[in-house]
Design an enzyme around this catalytic site. Structure first.
Site, short mmCIF file in Angstrom:
data_model
loop_
_atom_site.label_atom_id
_atom_site.label_comp_id
_atom_site.label_asym_id
_atom_site.label_seq_id
_atom_site.Cartn_x
_atom_site.Cartn_y
_atom_site.Cartn_z
N CYS A 110 0.82 -1.23 0.00
CA CYS A 110 0.00 0.00 0.00
C CYS A 110 0.85 1.27 0.00
O CYS A 110 0.32 2.36 -0.25
CB CYS A 110 -0.93 0.01 1.20
SG CYS A 110 -2.04 -1.39 1.18
N ASN A 134 -10.20 -0.09 0.15
CA ASN A 134 -8.73 0.01 0.19
C ASN A 134 -8.20 -0.45 -1.17
O ASN A 134 -8.30 -1.63 -1.50
CB ASN A 134 -8.22 -0.88 1.33
CG ASN A 134 -6.70 -0.94 1.40
OD1 ASN A 134 -5.99 -0.48 0.52
ND2 ASN A 134 -6.20 -1.54 2.48
N HIS A 193 -3.30 7.01 3.20
CA HIS A 193 -3.75 5.78 2.55
C HIS A 193 -5.13 5.45 3.09
O HIS A 193 -5.37 5.48 4.30
CB HIS A 193 -2.75 4.66 2.86
CG HIS A 193 -3.23 3.30 2.47
ND1 HIS A 193 -3.84 3.05 1.26
CD2 HIS A 193 -3.19 2.10 3.12
CE1 HIS A 193 -4.16 1.77 1.19
NE2 HIS A 193 -3.78 1.17 2.31
N1 ACO Z 1 -18.16 -9.06 9.01
C1 ACO Z 1 -18.57 -9.37 10.24
N2 ACO Z 1 -17.72 -9.70 11.24
C2 ACO Z 1 -16.41 -9.74 10.94
C3 ACO Z 1 -15.91 -9.42 9.66
C4 ACO Z 1 -16.86 -9.10 8.66
N3 ACO Z 1 -16.50 -8.79 7.41
N4 ACO Z 1 -14.57 -9.54 9.67
C5 ACO Z 1 -14.21 -9.89 10.90
N5 ACO Z 1 -15.32 -10.02 11.68
C6 ACO Z 1 -15.40 -10.40 13.08
C7 ACO Z 1 -14.20 -11.20 13.53
O1 ACO Z 1 -14.38 -12.56 13.22
C8 ACO Z 1 -14.21 -10.94 15.02
O2 ACO Z 1 -15.19 -11.77 15.61
P1 ACO Z 1 -14.92 -12.45 17.06
O3 ACO Z 1 -14.77 -11.30 18.00
O4 ACO Z 1 -16.14 -13.27 17.27
O5 ACO Z 1 -13.64 -13.23 16.90
C9 ACO Z 1 -14.69 -9.51 15.13
O6 ACO Z 1 -15.35 -9.22 13.87
C10 ACO Z 1 -13.59 -8.49 15.35
O7 ACO Z 1 -12.51 -8.79 14.48
P2 ACO Z 1 -11.23 -7.86 14.41
O8 ACO Z 1 -10.28 -8.40 13.39
O9 ACO Z 1 -10.69 -7.64 15.79
O10 ACO Z 1 -11.90 -6.50 13.87
P3 ACO Z 1 -11.26 -5.08 13.75
O11 ACO Z 1 -12.07 -4.12 14.49
O12 ACO Z 1 -9.77 -5.09 13.99
O13 ACO Z 1 -11.48 -4.76 12.19
C11 ACO Z 1 -10.19 -4.72 10.17
C12 ACO Z 1 -10.90 -5.58 11.20
C13 ACO Z 1 -11.24 -3.88 9.48
C14 ACO Z 1 -9.51 -5.64 9.16
C15 ACO Z 1 -9.16 -3.80 10.84
O14 ACO Z 1 -8.38 -4.55 11.73
C16 ACO Z 1 -8.23 -3.11 9.88
O15 ACO Z 1 -8.63 -2.23 9.14
N6 ACO Z 1 -6.92 -3.42 9.93
C17 ACO Z 1 -5.87 -2.72 9.19
C18 ACO Z 1 -5.94 -2.88 7.72
C19 ACO Z 1 -4.77 -2.14 7.09
O16 ACO Z 1 -4.48 -1.02 7.40
N7 ACO Z 1 -4.06 -2.79 6.21
C20 ACO Z 1 -2.83 -2.14 5.71
C21 ACO Z 1 -2.86 -1.88 4.35
S1 ACO Z 1 -3.54 -3.18 3.37
C22 ACO Z 1 -2.30 -3.69 2.30
O17 ACO Z 1 -1.15 -3.43 2.46
C23 ACO Z 1 -2.76 -4.53 1.12
#
Ligand code: ACO
Length: 327
Positions: free
Chosen positions: A113, A284, A254
């Site tokens: 990214c 993203n 980003h």
């Molecule tokens: N729909 C419903 N529930 C979901 C989904 C979904 N799509 N995805 C995950 N959950 C659930 C999980 O299973 C978990 O359930 P549990 O508590 O029963 O285990 C719960 O939601 C919370 O999961 P987390 O992973 O802790 O959720 P979080 O609030 O961290 O959000 C996310 C996830 C959106 C992926 C976030 O962590 C994020 O944006 N991370 C950074 C992404 C990023 O910046 N990437 C860098 C660039 S990308 C690149 O380089 C290609």
């Protein structure tokens, strides 16, 4: 002092749109979860015939047209991408062919990214080295081809797009790229990676069946590192230019997650009104997200001549970086 100046911007995205409601029919998720946790409402997804290089080509032609520069006058093409058409040739070479930039040399930068910010930093050095040079800097991705559509943790996040800028090496002036700042930390690679397809785990039927050519991410861990690194590198960039947060007219981070953008803006003390956000419409798009947002802000007249623009990227590797531009 020589400076690299952005003379034109462009962007392209597939016409097909995948909404959160569409995703509700594919994986166990909800529009409400996706909106509140990520800020994404829809994303563009490529259809047959659309490729990373075709989107990059369209974005480049727009940037050239705005700059009033002919493809024959382009000296260099650099593409930030993690989803190239092929491993060989590089995407830049395909753009060079498509637009007829006969005298340009072309290559790709592979920094997830952060690809566009890395490519812009490299191009800035070339542009200042060869004055009056014209350089296309592109961020382009078809993340839909490396997304696991059965993994709700990642498939709700990504989209396809390309953005481009036409950079010119100007002999003097006070506008243009003021400074670039890049960092990496390979020790954390496992938190965000694509396991298969390289020499460690080459393509095979088993790899394809397990969809190991797709992005794997420990989202919550990546989130914490992203907030910290984006904040630190932006502070470093501001300090290097003796700027305070008040000096920043537009903060273009980003577009990974609206919560990341808000937390970073808060830590930098930049009001949300000066943060350019379009993640709701694109998701993203990795390397493409910053140039797509920059192009939108530019074409809408939001960024004005003389404005200070702060670009801030974070991605797999980990890689991260910031660029400060006086528009
Ligand atoms: N729909 C419903 N529930 C979901 C989904 C979904 N799509 N995805 C995950 N959950 C659930 C999980 O299973 C978990 O359930 P549990 O508590 O029963 O285990 C719960 O939601 C919370 O999961 P987390 O992973 O802790 O959720 P979080 O609030 O961290 O959000 C996310 C996830 C959106 C992926 C976030 O962590 C994020 O944006 N991370 C950074 C992404 C990023 O910046 N990437 C860098 C660039 S990308 C690149 O380089 C290609």
């Amino acid at each position: 002092m020589a400076r690299s100046v952005i003379l034109g911007t462009g962007a392209a995205a597939p016409s097909k749109i995948l909404t959160n409601q569409d995703l509700e029919r594919i994986v166990d998720t909800s529009d409400e979860w996706i909106c509140t946790r990520t800020g994404v409402k829809q994303r563009h997804i490529a259809e047959d015939g659309e490729t990373t290089s075709s989107l990059a080509t369209e974005a480049s032609l727009q940037a050239l047209e705005m700059a009033g520069v002919s493809p024959e006058d382009v000296d260099m093409i650099v593409v930030g991408t993690t989803s190239p058409d092929m491993y060989m040739p590089n995407t830049g070479a395909l753009v060079q062919k498509n637009i007829g930039a006969h005298k340009a040399f072309a290559f790709d930068v592979f920094a997830a990214c952060s690809g566009f910010v890395y490519a812009l930093s490299v191009a800035d050095k070339f542009a200042k080295d060869k004055l009056n040079s014209k350089i296309l800097v592109i961020g382009a991705e078809l993340l839909s081809t490396i997304t696991d559509w059965q993994d709700r943790n990642t498939c709700v996040l990504f989209g396809d797009a390309a953005g481009a800028v036409l950079l010119s090496g100007e002999p003097k002036g006070d506008r243009g790229i003021l400074s670039t700042h890049l960092r990496s930390d390979g020790s954390l690679w496992e938190l965000l990676h694509i396991p298969g397809g390289g020499c460690v785990y080459p393509p095979s039927a088993e790899m394809a069946e397990k969809r190991d050519y797709c992005i794997r991410m420990q989202g919550n861990e990546v989130f914490k590192h992203a907030v910290r690194s984006l904040t630190d590198i932006a502070k470093e960039a501001l300090k290097a230019n003796h700027f305070s947060p008040d000096d920043v007219d537009w903060f273009i981070p980003h577009q990974a997650n609206i919560r990341i953008m808000k937390q970073v803006a808060e830590r930098l003390e930049i009001p949300i009104e000066r943060v350019y956000v379009n993640i709701d419409r694109y998701g993203n798009t990795s390397s493409a997200s910053i140039p797509v947002a920059l192009n939108e802000a530019n074409r809408l007249g939001r960024i004005k001549r003389g404005d200070v623009v702060l670009l801030d990227a974070f991605g797999g590797g980990f890689t991260w970086g910031a660029v400060i531009i006086r528009w």
